[in-house]
Design a protein around this motif. Structure first.
Motif, short mmCIF file in Angstrom:
data_model
loop_
_atom_site.label_atom_id
_atom_site.label_comp_id
_atom_site.label_asym_id
_atom_site.label_seq_id
_atom_site.Cartn_x
_atom_site.Cartn_y
_atom_site.Cartn_z
N GLU A 81 13.33 -2.38 -10.55
CA GLU A 81 12.90 -3.65 -9.87
C GLU A 81 12.77 -4.82 -10.55
O GLU A 81 12.02 -4.84 -11.84
CB GLU A 81 11.36 -3.48 -8.99
CG GLU A 81 11.55 -2.72 -7.54
CD GLU A 81 10.42 -2.55 -7.01
OE1 GLU A 81 9.48 -2.16 -7.78
OE2 GLU A 81 10.13 -2.94 -5.81
N LEU A 124 10.87 -8.31 -9.74
CA LEU A 124 10.18 -9.16 -8.98
C LEU A 124 9.80 -10.20 -9.40
O LEU A 124 9.42 -10.41 -10.85
CB LEU A 124 9.10 -8.40 -8.43
CG LEU A 124 9.57 -7.08 -7.64
CD1 LEU A 124 7.93 -6.43 -7.37
CD2 LEU A 124 9.85 -7.22 -6.40
N ASP A 183 9.85 -9.31 3.17
CA ASP A 183 10.87 -9.31 1.83
C ASP A 183 9.87 -9.81 0.63
O ASP A 183 9.56 -10.76 0.58
CB ASP A 183 11.62 -10.17 2.43
CG ASP A 183 13.05 -10.54 1.35
OD1 ASP A 183 14.02 -10.54 1.66
OD2 ASP A 183 12.59 -10.63 0.12
N ILE A 184 9.74 -8.71 -0.27
CA ILE A 184 8.75 -8.83 -1.29
C ILE A 184 9.21 -10.24 -2.19
O ILE A 184 8.51 -10.65 -2.77
CB ILE A 184 8.24 -7.84 -2.00
CG1 ILE A 184 9.53 -7.16 -2.45
CG2 ILE A 184 7.67 -7.00 -0.97
CD1 ILE A 184 8.75 -6.00 -3.43
N TYR A 185 10.60 -10.07 -2.22
CA TYR A 185 11.21 -11.20 -3.25
C TYR A 185 10.59 -12.79 -2.74
O TYR A 185 10.10 -13.36 -3.63
CB TYR A 185 12.68 -11.31 -3.22
CG TYR A 185 12.91 -9.75 -3.98
CD1 TYR A 185 13.08 -9.41 -5.09
CD2 TYR A 185 13.22 -8.77 -3.02
CE1 TYR A 185 13.34 -8.10 -5.58
CE2 TYR A 185 13.66 -7.51 -3.52
CZ TYR A 185 13.98 -7.59 -4.83
OH TYR A 185 13.97 -6.15 -5.46
N THR A 212 7.25 -0.79 -0.12
CA THR A 212 7.02 -2.23 -0.25
C THR A 212 8.21 -3.37 -0.64
O THR A 212 8.43 -4.29 -0.47
CB THR A 212 6.08 -2.27 -1.50
OG1 THR A 212 6.68 -1.49 -2.77
CG2 THR A 212 4.61 -2.13 -1.30
N ASN A 213 9.44 -2.44 -0.95
CA ASN A 213 10.63 -3.13 -1.35
C ASN A 213 11.84 -2.76 -0.49
O ASN A 213 12.49 -1.60 -0.31
CB ASN A 213 10.91 -2.97 -2.67
CG ASN A 213 12.06 -3.85 -2.99
OD1 ASN A 213 12.78 -4.21 -2.22
ND2 ASN A 213 12.21 -4.26 -4.37
#
Lengths: 356, 280
Positions: free
Chosen positions: A88, A90, A122-124, B7-8
């Protein structure tokens, strides 16, 4: 009472540069003849005269970002096999976005409803949103292509912002809008605003009052939908469109994206890039079928999304903030205000015809 | 917790291909298991839900999970070779790694279907979404009334799941009819277009649901045939395909008006479809 401060014109740039020691500062600067939001440094030429050519949306939704990396390697246990590792990536950069206009910040609220919707985060996007302080600069000289007041905004509004800058005599009044904007301002070496907040309020009111008083473009969801099958209408308004997509790329509320892989040798990335619903490929299916194979269908969806579908799903809020960049930069001078006005007039005329 | 709650939203789970079945000249079925045994054990989905399969370096594409939630030894996806990603998928072998984001989307209204007769009408690769519901119902047989299946393909060699057809034909608790557009000398079943065979079968619309999936032209005429047999729009269920990317209703690609096929679909009743703007 949220914090209010004052900063003199000649102190602004030094102060912004001092912020760059601890975070990225994005601000409208001159780049190759255009004014764009870019990381500020000592060589930057800040340009606060008017609306930047591109919106500030890239601060939260970059034109291109890596979602994750992957790496292929030879399996140690079974040499004929490959192992695959995902990593990932981030975003974690603290950012101060300075000089966004109220329409730019309101555009972020359009994103928030989609990218931060309950369990579907949407964690981005959300990570950038959390790490970015949005400081808007109230508009004092709206262009004739600006129409924020017709779509629920205004030249001094603060939706989506943490801090509001208002130009006053000799400098800016800097007011906190949110708690985190307040916490930030309390730590800054800026002087008290004193009675200048009243002057700032008057500046904002005067600009707001001076904007043309035209019919609002809100609440027309059903009118746009009524025209869905009106082929003549959509073909008529779209005939000169080039499907170039400048409108969507410059729009502070267009958030559609594509996801693609890039690989070199054993290492690759999955990236997310802005996409454009005016492109033929946007909806082209594997079978060859394309539900929006004509530019009229694509424009219908674009206008429908902004003024009908999105408001229907999000409490009447439009997916248009009236910045007018799509009007300024359209190579064939299409005007979204005219399209929506025509849609309403056409739908109303049809209703009257039915009632006759 | 499912992958989509994690989470993603965009990070696939790693999975291993356990088995590859050559269904037809251009369709392969992949049986996969998640590499994380806990994730595989916790994995839940409902009949009709889809997943995004990744071939890292090429991209991601959407396929229905066509195994049944009642049989969780593996997750099964059937892939017709039509483009870059499916081409690459077809080259993969058991032991190869893929990514999977699943389950996504809604499911067949299998709870509302309890106690009803069910008519399955599948064409070509459209049999895949039907298979998951059919297996689910066969594994919960007492919950459903008569089950009949009409499955058609261009020719006998274009029929997917051919290894399962003998069992379905022999079962006494379901009726199976097969048809092809072009027969061969040893073909013992129907020759003719699906809607015509359906009219011959004439299933009763009373207390029934029809579930259809296949090429758009087949669905169009199947719905006409179902109407002529007395099925109303609420009794007809189908699945939609759209080009999708995010799979969670954000990227803006698969909308029809306010509905996103990836999130609000792929399963719709014909009554729901008729409420949508005409943009299929």
């Amino acid at each position: 009472m949220l914090t209010a401060r004052y900063i003199a014109n000649d102190k602004l740039l030094p102060w912004l540069l001092s912020l760059t020691e601890t975070r990225q500062v994005l601000a409208p600067v001159q780049v190759g003849g255009q004014t764009l939001f870019a990381p500020l440094d000592a060589d930057s030429r800040l340009d606060l005269k008017g609306l930047a050519d591109a919106s500030a949306k890239a601060a939260l939704l970059p034109r291109c970002e890596t979602l994750f990396e992957f790496h292929y390697s030879k399996s140690e246990g079974v040499p004929s096999r490959t192992e695959l590792e995902l990593r990932e990536t981030l975003p974690d950069q603290e950012t101060f976005l300075f000089g966004a206009r109220p329409c730019d910040a309101k555009g972020f609220t359009v994103f928030d409803r989609v990218y931060d919707a309950g369990t579907r985060r949407d964690i981005y996007y959300c990570s950038r949103r959390d790490k970015t302080l949005v400081a808007v600069l109230a508009c004092t000289d709206p262009a004739d292509t600006c129409f924020c007041n017709r779509v629920g905004g205004g030249p001094g509004e603060t939706d989506g912002a943490d801090i509001l800058f208002t130009p006053v005599k000799g400098g800016f009044v800097v007011e906190a809008v949110t708690e985190r904007g307040d916490a930030f301002l309390l730590e800054q070496p800026l002087v008290e605003a004193e009675d200048r907040t009243e002057e700032a309020r008057k500046v904002r009111e005067a600009v707001s009052d001076a904007m043309p008083d035209e019919a609002p473009l809100v609440g027309i969801q059903s009118k746009v939908l009524e025209l869905f099958d009106d082929k003549g209408f959509w073909e008529g308004i779209t005939s000169k469109c080039l499907s170039c997509g400048a409108c969507s790329y410059l729009c502070p509320t267009c958030y559609c994206f594509n996801m693609t892989d890039e690989i070199k040798g054993d290492d690759g990335v999955r990236i997310r890039t802005w996409d454009n619903c005016m492109s033929f490929q946007f909806t082209l299916e594997g079978s060859g079928h394309n539900p929006r194979d004509g530019k009229a269908q694509r424009m219908r969806n674009r206008i429908g999304h902004k003024f009908s579908y999105y408001p229907e799903l999000h409490d009447g809020n439009l997916a248009c903030v009236g910045c007018g960049r799509c009007i300024v930069h359209c190579p064939v001078s299409m005007d979204v205000r005219a399209i929506v006005d025509q849609a309403r007039d056409r739908a109303l005329a049809k209703e009257e015809h039915v009632n006759d | 917790m499912t992958s989509t709650d994690a989470t993603n939203l965009y990070l696939p789970d790693m999975a291993t291909i356990q088995e590859v079945i050559q269904e037809t000249s251009n369709i392969k079925t992949f049986r996969i298991t998640l590499n994380n045994p806990d994730a595989m054990r916790r994995f839940r989905f409902e009949p009709g839900q889809v997943g995004q399969l990744s071939v890292f370096g090429v991209g991601e594409s959407t396929f229905v999970i066509n195994s049944s939630p009642t049989r969780m030894d593996y997750l099964q996806f059937s892939v017709m070779r039509v483009g870059e990603i499916t081409e690459k998928l077809h080259k993969l072998r058991p032991g190869d790694q893929v990514g999977v984001r699943a389950p996504l989307g809604n499911c067949f209204p299998y709870e509302d279907m309890k106690g009803k007769d069910i008519v399955f009408v599948g064409g070509g690769i459209g049999m895949a979404p039907l298979r998951t519901l059919l297996l689910y119902m066969l594994d919960n047989r007492e919950d459903y009334g008569k089950i009949s299946l009409l499955y058609g393909a261009r020719s006998p060699s274009d029929m997917a799941f051919s290894y399962e057809l003998p069992e379905w034909l022999e079962r006494e608790d379901m009726t199976t009819e097969l048809t092809v557009d072009n027969g061969t000398p040893d073909w013992k079943h129907h020759v003719g277009l699906i809607p015509n065979v359906l009219k011959e079968m004439a299933p009763s619309a009373e207390n029934a649901f029809a579930v259809t999936c296949g090429p758009p032209i087949m669905i169009k005429f199947t719905i006409e045939a179902l109407h002529s047999l007395g099925f109303n729009d609420e009794q007809i269920v189908t699945t939609l395909e759209k080009r999708m990317k995010c799979g969670v209703g954000i990227c803006g690609r698969c909308n029809i008006g306010t509905k996103y096929v990836c999130k609000d679909g792929p399963v719709f009743t014909y009554a729901q479809l008729r409420q949508l703007p005409n943009e299929l």
